[in-house]
Design an enzyme around this catalytic site. Structure first.
Site, short mmCIF file in Angstrom:
data_model
loop_
_atom_site.label_atom_id
_atom_site.label_comp_id
_atom_site.label_asym_id
_atom_site.label_seq_id
_atom_site.Cartn_x
_atom_site.Cartn_y
_atom_site.Cartn_z
N MET A 125 0.84 -1.17 0.00
CA MET A 125 0.00 0.00 0.00
C MET A 125 0.89 1.24 0.00
SD MET A 125 -3.03 1.11 2.60
CE MET A 125 -2.10 0.98 4.09
N PRO A 126 1.33 1.72 -1.16
CA PRO A 126 2.18 2.89 -1.22
C PRO A 126 1.45 4.16 -0.81
CG PRO A 126 2.27 1.68 -3.28
CD PRO A 126 1.16 1.09 -2.47
N TYR A 127 2.18 5.03 -0.16
CA TYR A 127 1.70 6.35 0.23
C TYR A 127 2.75 7.34 -0.24
CZ TYR A 127 0.59 10.29 3.31
OH TYR A 127 0.28 11.54 3.80
N PHE A 178 -1.91 5.56 -2.61
CA PHE A 178 -2.34 6.89 -2.17
C PHE A 178 -1.32 7.94 -2.58
CE2 PHE A 178 -4.20 3.73 0.54
CZ PHE A 178 -5.50 4.15 0.68
#
Length: 68
Positions: free
Chosen positions: A1-3, A43
Site C-alpha cells: 500500500m504505497p503512500y 495513495f
C-alpha cells in the site's frame, strides 16, 4: 500500500486542478508499472505549502522569488 506525499509551493505557483490530476495519475501509473502495486491501494497526497513557509538557503521562497 504505497503512500506518496508531494509538497509544492502554493499561492500563485500552485499547480492547477488539472496538473494535480495528472500528477496523481502519473505517480500511480508509475508505481503500478515499476513496482506492480495495486492502484486501488496507492495513495498520492499533494500538499501546498505557503511560499513564506518554504525556505532554502536561509530565505523564504517569497524572498528568493523577489530577488529574481
Amino acid at each position: 500500500m504505497p503512500y506518496v506525499n508531494i509538497k509544492v509551493t502554493g499561492g500563485i505557483e500552485a499547480p492547477s486542478t488539472e496538473q494535480k490530476r495528472k500528477i496523481i495519475k502519473g505517480i500511480t501509473d508509475l508505481l503500478v508499472q515499476i513496482l506492480d502495486k495495486n492502484p486501488a491501494t496507492t495513495f498520492v497526497i499533494i500538499e501546498e505549502v505557503a511560499m513564506d513557509n518554504w525556505g532554502v538557503a536561509g530565505k523564504t521562497t517569497t524572498e528568493r522569488r523577489s530577488e529574481n
